[in-house]
Scaffold this motif. Structure first.
Motif, PDB file in Angstrom:
ATOM      1  N   SER A 113      -0.841  -7.206  -4.343  1.00  0.00           N
ATOM      2  CA  SER A 113      -0.951  -6.492  -5.619  1.00  0.00           C
ATOM      3  C   SER A 113       0.232  -6.782  -6.525  1.00  0.00           C
ATOM      4  CB  SER A 113      -1.037  -4.987  -5.360  1.00  0.00           C
ATOM      5  OG  SER A 113       0.093  -4.541  -4.616  1.00  0.00           O
ATOM      6  N   GLU A 137      -2.752  -0.045  -5.776  1.00  0.00           N
ATOM      7  CA  GLU A 137      -4.195  -0.150  -5.665  1.00  0.00           C
ATOM      8  C   GLU A 137      -4.853   1.109  -6.223  1.00  0.00           C
ATOM      9  OE1 GLU A 137      -5.266  -0.966  -1.656  1.00  0.00           O
ATOM     10  OE2 GLU A 137      -4.235  -2.904  -1.591  1.00  0.00           O
ATOM     11  N   ASN A 185      -7.266 -10.105 -10.644  1.00  0.00           N
ATOM     12  CA  ASN A 185      -6.710 -10.008  -9.305  1.00  0.00           C
ATOM     13  C   ASN A 185      -7.751 -10.466  -8.286  1.00  0.00           C
ATOM     14  OD1 ASN A 185      -8.498  -7.864  -9.353  1.00  0.00           O
ATOM     15  ND2 ASN A 185      -7.063  -6.366  -8.492  1.00  0.00           N
ATOM     16  N   GLU A 198      -9.299  -8.985  -5.892  1.00  0.00           N
ATOM     17  CA  GLU A 198     -10.441  -8.096  -5.657  1.00  0.00           C
ATOM     18  C   GLU A 198     -11.423  -8.096  -6.818  1.00  0.00           C
ATOM     19  OE1 GLU A 198      -7.003  -6.899  -3.237  1.00  0.00           O
ATOM     20  OE2 GLU A 198      -7.277  -7.065  -5.417  1.00  0.00           O
TER      21      GLU A 198
END
Length: 558
Positions: A223, A241, A536, A538
């Motif tokens: 992250s 997150e 990112n 994800e």
């Protein structure tokens, strides 16, 4: 009319006759014998014509003086009229000529100035525009104007403006499966799907940079978000997150400042121009205007300083294995650096212009592009390029290998994008639908060699014509022309699943498009021009870096 003495009048007439090809025996008026024949028609010039000539000359000097005052910031001398113009044309024609030539001169100067700023893919192309944008903000773009701009943009985005039907290429039902569908991507102009403005509560604004932020990149494994700025620093931000709204409750994100200069300096020689994470997300490499590449740990420690380039670094990339870094510079070279040995392994000196972009094909071979319009494919250990692609008519701004390393895409100021194969010298496809320079290109994370193998490979191109275009590479056809921005488009990025694309522009807006629908689904308007956007790993957050010294992180959930 400006008053002059008789001596000045004599000098004036003498000057213009002399520059017109006439010879004078004396400065006295009315002496027809002292004036040679006109080079225009061979006739003698009567004394009465001198009065008209003087009048024109004075008006000419007055016009030129006024123009000089208007263009006081221009250094070089200029002249809009020739002496023969004064003899053969009346004052109205002269004024028209002056205005037309002044417009041409100013246009050329603007073009030259822009070209100077656009010489470097990763920095100079943006630097001049950053300064202009900051100047506009200093000149009085207040909060109420920004609010009005946001509202105008939102209203515009909510209108159906996504597809330019004249640019839409309809392909056969059986051929068009670019995004896993079977129907051609035909878009109705009366769609009920409306874009949604991302609320400020779903945005984290990262502050701390003291100059424009021109590069940003998410770590591929965590992250962490890196940003590079004209303030001679890069920064590593820790983004929690979950949703941005929840993260904001815990206070501002942690940040590490990576200083590229020791002590204070007024010189802009250490601006961070480009950055890239290694595949494991453990090391960050940065390229700087001082010609040095630096490697940093995730703790913010400077691990290595790589010095050999003699000019600013415009592009920097890790290979997939993570043992080499590739850099391209305005010193016309590309260098492969051995990360473990912390030294250069090989320097490639094949271009005759600035090296604007570099990209690895695999762990040992790569491509470079340049202002010299050429693309070289090189290999470590080889003393000559293993392939040279020639076909662009202007500088090649960006190059990207497809996920399998079999196709190379390129884009140029010649307003074309091209697809190349290592199997032949000539390009496979040439895309000419853009009407201005193409700044950058990106491959979709789909097709063979990706996490989305069942979706066809697509190429996106971003242009100064304010559009993003999507191309079917297999067929060599235009799929979509995404028309939503009101200014140049600097950056495009695909979501990890290949279903969405984000684009950023100096018009202060980031637009997120659904590739399945071919429409804007979300928008965000910031407080400065956007120079890069990235997702990112994800796919639930998008970062964008701005000309107002900030980086924004936006939630994305559909």
């Amino acid at each position: 009319m400006t008053s002059v003495t008789s001596v000045e009048l004599n000098l004036l007439v003498f000057r213009y006759f002399q520059e017109s090809g006439f010879t004078h025996a004396a400065f006295a008026f009315g002496n027809e014998a002292s004036i040679n024949k006109s080079p225009i028609d061979g006739k003698l010039i009567p004394p009465g014509a001198l009065i008209t000539l003087v009048q024109k000359g004075l008006q000419y000097l007055e016009m030129e003086a006024n123009l000089s005052n208007c263009d006081a910031d221009l250094d070089e001398d200029f002249s809009f009229l020739q002496p023969l113009d004064l003899i053969t044309k009346d004052v109205h024609e002269l004024r028209k000529m002056v205005n037309e030539r002044r417009k041409i001169l100013q246009k050329n100067r603007n073009k030259e100035s822009e070209k100077e700023n656009e010489g470097g893919r990763g920095w100079l192309k943006e630097k001049g525009r950053h300064e202009r944008e900051k100047e506009c903000e200093r000149d009085g773009e207040k909060a109420e104007n920004l609010k009005e701009l946001e509202q105008q943009h939102y209203n515009q985005s909510c209108r159906e403006m996504v597809i330019d039907q004249e640019d839409l290429v309809t392909v056969k039902h059986a051929e068009n499966k670019a995004f896993g569908g079977t129907e051609p991507m035909d878009v109705s102009t009366t769609s009920t799907l409306q874009p949604c403005q991302i609320p400020r509560s779903d945005v984290i604004v990262l502050e701390g940079h003291t100059s424009e932020v021109c590069a940003c990149a998410w770590s591929p494994t965590g992250s962490l978000l890196a940003s590079g700025s004209g303030d001679s620093t890069a920064r590593i931000w820790t983004i929690a997150e979950g949703r941005c709204k929840s993260a904001l409750l815990n206070g501002p994100p942690n940040v590490l400042v990576l200083k590229h200069v020791r002590g204070k300096t007024n010189e802009k020689s250490n601006d961070v121009t480009t950055l890239d994470w290694n595949g494991e997300g453990t090391l960050l490499a940065t390229g700087s205007y001082d010609g040095q590449a630096r490697i940093w740990t995730t703790n913010g420690e400077l691990k290595s300083t790589l010095s050999k380039h003699k000019g600013p670094i415009f592009s920097l990339k890790w290979n997939k294995k993570g043992d080499y870094i590739l850099t391209g510079s305005c010193d016309q070279t590309a260098i492969v650096w051995d990360v473990k040995a912390e030294e250069w392994k090989q320097q490639f000196e094949f271009h005759s212009g600035w090296t604007l972009d570099v990209d690895w094909r695999n762990n040992v071979s790569f491509a470079t592009s340049s202002t010299d319009t050429k693309i070289h494919v090189c290999k470590i250990g080889e003393n000559l390029p293993i392939r040279t692609f020639v076909g662009h008519q202007s500088e090649v701004n960006c190059i990207k290998w497809d996920p399998t390393g079999s196709l190379l895409a390129s884009c140029s100021d010649d307003m074309t994008a091209k697809i190349w194969s290592m199997k032949q010298d000539k390009y496979l496809h040439e895309f000419r639908e853009h009407s201005k320079e193409i700044y950058t290109i990106r491959w979709s994370p789909t097709g063979p060699g990706t996490n989305n193998p069942n979706k066809n490979l697509v190429l996106a191109s971003a242009s100064f014509d304010s559009t993003v275009k999507l191309w079917d590479v297999e067929l060599g056809k235009l799929l979509y022309s995404l028309n939503g921005h009101r200014d140049r488009v600097y950056s495009v990025a695909f979501s990890p699943n290949g279903e969405y694309i984000a684009s950023g522009s100096p018009d202060r807006s980031m637009l997120i498009w659904s590739l399945k629908e071919g429409k804007i689904v979300k928008t965000y308007t910031g407080d400065g021009g956007i120079f890069e956007v990235c997702w990112n790993k994800e796919g639930d957050k998008i970062a964008a870096c701005f000309a107002n010294n900030t980086v924004c992180v936006l939630d994305f959930r559909m």
